[in-house]
Scaffold this motif. Structure first.
Motif, PDB file in Angstrom:
ATOM      1  N   PHE A  14       8.032 -28.116  -8.301  1.00  0.00           N
ATOM      2  CA  PHE A  14       6.591 -27.973  -8.578  1.00  0.00           C
ATOM      3  C   PHE A  14       6.236 -28.764  -9.841  1.00  0.00           C
ATOM      4  CE2 PHE A  14       3.311 -25.106 -10.712  1.00  0.00           C
ATOM      5  CZ  PHE A  14       2.234 -25.729 -10.085  1.00  0.00           C
ATOM      6  N   GLY A  15       7.131 -28.665 -10.844  1.00  0.00           N
ATOM      7  CA  GLY A  15       6.920 -29.400 -12.098  1.00  0.00           C
ATOM      8  C   GLY A  15       6.856 -30.893 -11.856  1.00  0.00           C
ATOM      9  N   ALA A  16       7.796 -31.384 -11.027  1.00  0.00           N
ATOM     10  CA  ALA A  16       7.837 -32.826 -10.747  1.00  0.00           C
ATOM     11  C   ALA A  16       6.589 -33.252  -9.961  1.00  0.00           C
ATOM     12  CB  ALA A  16       9.097 -33.161  -9.967  1.00  0.00           C
ATOM     13  N   ARG A  18       3.584 -31.840 -10.039  1.00  0.00           N
ATOM     14  CA  ARG A  18       2.327 -31.796 -10.802  1.00  0.00           C
ATOM     15  C   ARG A  18       2.334 -32.749 -12.004  1.00  0.00           C
ATOM     16  NH1 ARG A  18       3.972 -28.622 -15.152  1.00  0.00           N
ATOM     17  NH2 ARG A  18       5.457 -27.019 -14.565  1.00  0.00           N
ATOM     18  N   LEU A  19       3.498 -33.286 -12.331  1.00  0.00           N
ATOM     19  CA  LEU A  19       3.626 -34.139 -13.521  1.00  0.00           C
ATOM     20  C   LEU A  19       2.608 -35.299 -13.566  1.00  0.00           C
ATOM     21  CD1 LEU A  19       5.425 -34.270 -16.074  1.00  0.00           C
ATOM     22  CD2 LEU A  19       6.855 -35.902 -14.851  1.00  0.00           C
ATOM     23  N   TYR A  21      -0.180 -35.602 -12.086  1.00  0.00           N
ATOM     24  CA  TYR A  21      -1.549 -35.054 -12.191  1.00  0.00           C
ATOM     25  C   TYR A  21      -1.827 -34.588 -13.611  1.00  0.00           C
ATOM     26  CZ  TYR A  21      -5.719 -32.395 -10.999  1.00  0.00           C
ATOM     27  OH  TYR A  21      -7.002 -31.921 -10.941  1.00  0.00           O
ATOM     28  N   GLU A  22      -0.831 -33.942 -14.232  1.00  0.00           N
ATOM     29  CA  GLU A  22      -1.023 -33.453 -15.609  1.00  0.00           C
ATOM     30  C   GLU A  22      -1.173 -34.610 -16.598  1.00  0.00           C
ATOM     31  OE1 GLU A  22       0.894 -28.985 -15.689  1.00  0.00           O
ATOM     32  OE2 GLU A  22       2.084 -30.622 -16.492  1.00  0.00           O
TER      33      GLU A  22
END
Lengths: 251, 296
Positions: A14-16, A18-19, A21-22
């Motif tokens: 999930f972190g990868a 959304r990275l 986008y963030e």
């Protein structure tokens, strides 16, 4: 154990996902003037550990408000040095607040400078004058730093111009600042006149002042205030403007 | 006739949500609103010697700051208590013994806490706006009195009133408050996810509070990791782990700049809100994953 590993794996995935986008959102937020405060070590020294943690935890405006109230208490107790330090911290925490920059500069350039000049404990007038000028400089720096964070603030440009005019007696810098203020969004309508008044005070720029004032005069009754008329008449005399080109008021 | 319960029932979820809200209300959680009211109304004592513009700025800073703190606290503390309390009261067994899937139970709990957060923010906003309006009217009355006593002219009166009105209400306060809600919703979903596998409420609170602080530094860690700043080789994987595992909570701290008048474009507000909702959805799904096979 398997479930925990799977959960951490999912969180990492999930972190990868959304990275990008963030990163994109952070750029957008910064471009719109958000998240611009620099929360660094010098600030940590100024606000203390708790204040720094609070500022880092999303309560920057709250910490700034509390410090502003503290600065006002310092004002009541005539602690100018402490006030200057607190103002620096508040403006570091809230660099987008025009009010904080403006009030900080005003307190320093007007209140603190007058207090320094009238300081009865200092018998030397030379030293009192020097202290007074130092506070003008502190005030000017607040305006200049504020304008670095808020270059489109007509209010800060106007206040800087007033400081240049009333304290430093620098009509050239005042004219430049008034002219810049006049071109910013939300500028007050009288700023173009103020620019011309300052230009009229600068030796060698009388023609430029005359042209600007005449252009304002020609715009109509709204701009034909007594000072515009008086200055135009003085400049007409000084520049030898032919009688048929002179303004009619007062003749 | 098919007597099997539907896989997903909005009626069951809303019943659970309503029950959760009632339970939390009975725990007197709304009493914190009294503290908020005291803070908003009482801070006028500190502001007696401030200019109206400064006073409005302080009121907005303190009120929105307090809103952020209270909603974050409610989201973490109330959510952390929900599952352990139900287990202790044996309510969980009663509910799950009926044909209620575990994900519906969690959805009801999350919806209940979101309702509580929504109601709390609505009450705090109403209180804050009422005090701001009263202060604005007071300041305008003072200016009008100065005009009546011929201390200022009509042009100054209009300018001063416009300046006071500009310093009090602006349309950006609404998205600012909405983002406070989104951040609180994210924290509630995060707490529920941790609570789904945690052994006690204290553990859940401690972990979530730690994540709360780390989350506000996530963006810094991400930038150090990705921009190849001057760091030791072994710190890079640690920073990557922080950036990937923890939420970027600074992305939801926009109110700090909104209160000083920085306008938020709608597209930016929508994208920030969308990120928040994505976090809520993913943390909820992970909570379901953890809770689905948990030994009760």
């Amino acid at each position: 154990m398997k479930r925990a590993a799977a959960a951490i794996g999912l969180l990492l995935l999930f972190g990868a996902a959304r990275l990008p986008y963030e990163i994109h959102l952070t750029r957008l937020q910064r471009a719109a003037g958000f998240r611009t405060a620099s929360l660094d070590l010098p600030l940590r020294e100024k606000v203390g550990q708790m204040g720094f943690v609070a500022a880092l935890s999303g309560f920057r405006s709250l910490v700034a408000a509390v410090l502003w109230i503290e600065a006002n208490n310092a004002w009541q107790n005539v602690e100018w040095g402490r006030m200057a330090g607190l103002f620096q911290t508040v403006t570091t925490l809230q660099p987008k607040s025009i009010l904080y920059w403006d009030m900080s500069a005003w307190h320093m350039a007007w209140n603190a400078s007058i207090a320094a000049f009238e300081d009865k404990s200092q018998p030397s007038e030379v030293l009192r004058r020097r202290a007074e000028r130092q506070y003008w400089e502190v005030g000017k720096k607040f305006y200049e730093d504020g304008l670095r964070s808020n270059p489109d603030s007509a209010n800060l440009w106007e206040k800087l111009a007033i400081l240049e005019r009333d304290k430093f007696d620098d009509h050239s810098s005042a004219a430049t600042a008034f002219a810049t203020a006049a071109g910013k969004p939300g500028a007050r309508p009288y700023l173009r006149r103020m620019t011309a008044y300052e230009v009229a005070q600068i030796p060698g720029r009388e023609r430029e002042a005359y042209d600007t004032l005449k252009a304002l005069y020609d715009e109509g009754p709204g701009q034909r205030v007594p000072r515009v008329i008086t200055l135009l008449k003085e400049l007409e005399e000084k520049l030898g403007i032919p009688a048929d080109q002179r303004i009619k008021e007062g003749h | 006739m098919n007597d099997r319960a539907p896989i997903f029932s909005p009626t069951r979820i809303s019943a659970l949500a309503w029950n959760t809200l009632t339970e939390l209300t009975r725990l007197k959680i709304f009493y914190f609103l009294l503290i908020f009211a005291l803070l908003v109304i009482g801070n006028s004592f500190f502001m007696a010697k401030l200019t109206p513009e400064e006073e409005f700025q302080m009121l907005k800073d303190i009120s929105l700051g307090a809103m952020s703190i209270f909603t974050a606290l409610i989201a973490i503390l109330a959510t952390a208590m929900l599952l352990p309390k139900d287990l202790e009261d044996r309510t969980t067994f009663t509910i799950l013994a009926k044909p209620v899937p575990r994900y519906e139970y969690l959805a009801g709990k999350l919806l209940g806490i979101l309702l509580l957060l929504g109601i709390s923010i609505a009450i705090m906003t109403a209180l804050f706006l009422a005090v701001l309006w009263l202060r604005e009217q007071g300041a305008i009355e003072e200016i009008r009195a100065a005009f009546t006593q011929k201390q200022i002219n009509a042009e100054d009166l209009m300018r001063e009133i416009a300046s006071i009105q500009a310093a009090t209400f602006n349309a950006n306060l609404a998205p600012g408050i909405a983002i406070i809600f989104v951040k609180a919703a994210l924290l509630a979903a995060l707490t529920l996810m941790i609570s789904a596998f945690a052994s006690s409420a204290i553990f859940t609170m401690m972990i979530t509070i730690a994540i709360y602080f780390i989350g506000h530094l996530q963006a810094t860690a991400r930038e150090y990791w990705l921009e190849g700043m001057d760091i030791r080789w072994w710190t890079r994987p640690a920073l990557a782990l922080i950036a990937l595992l923890f939420p970027d909570l600074q992305a939801f701290s926009l109110t700090d700049d909104i209160v000083v008048g920085n306008p938020i474009p709608f597209a930016l507000f929508a994208q920030t809100g969308a990120l928040g909702l994505l976090y809520v959805a993913v943390y909820f799904l992970l909570a379901c994953f953890f809770f689905s096979n948990r030994e009760l």
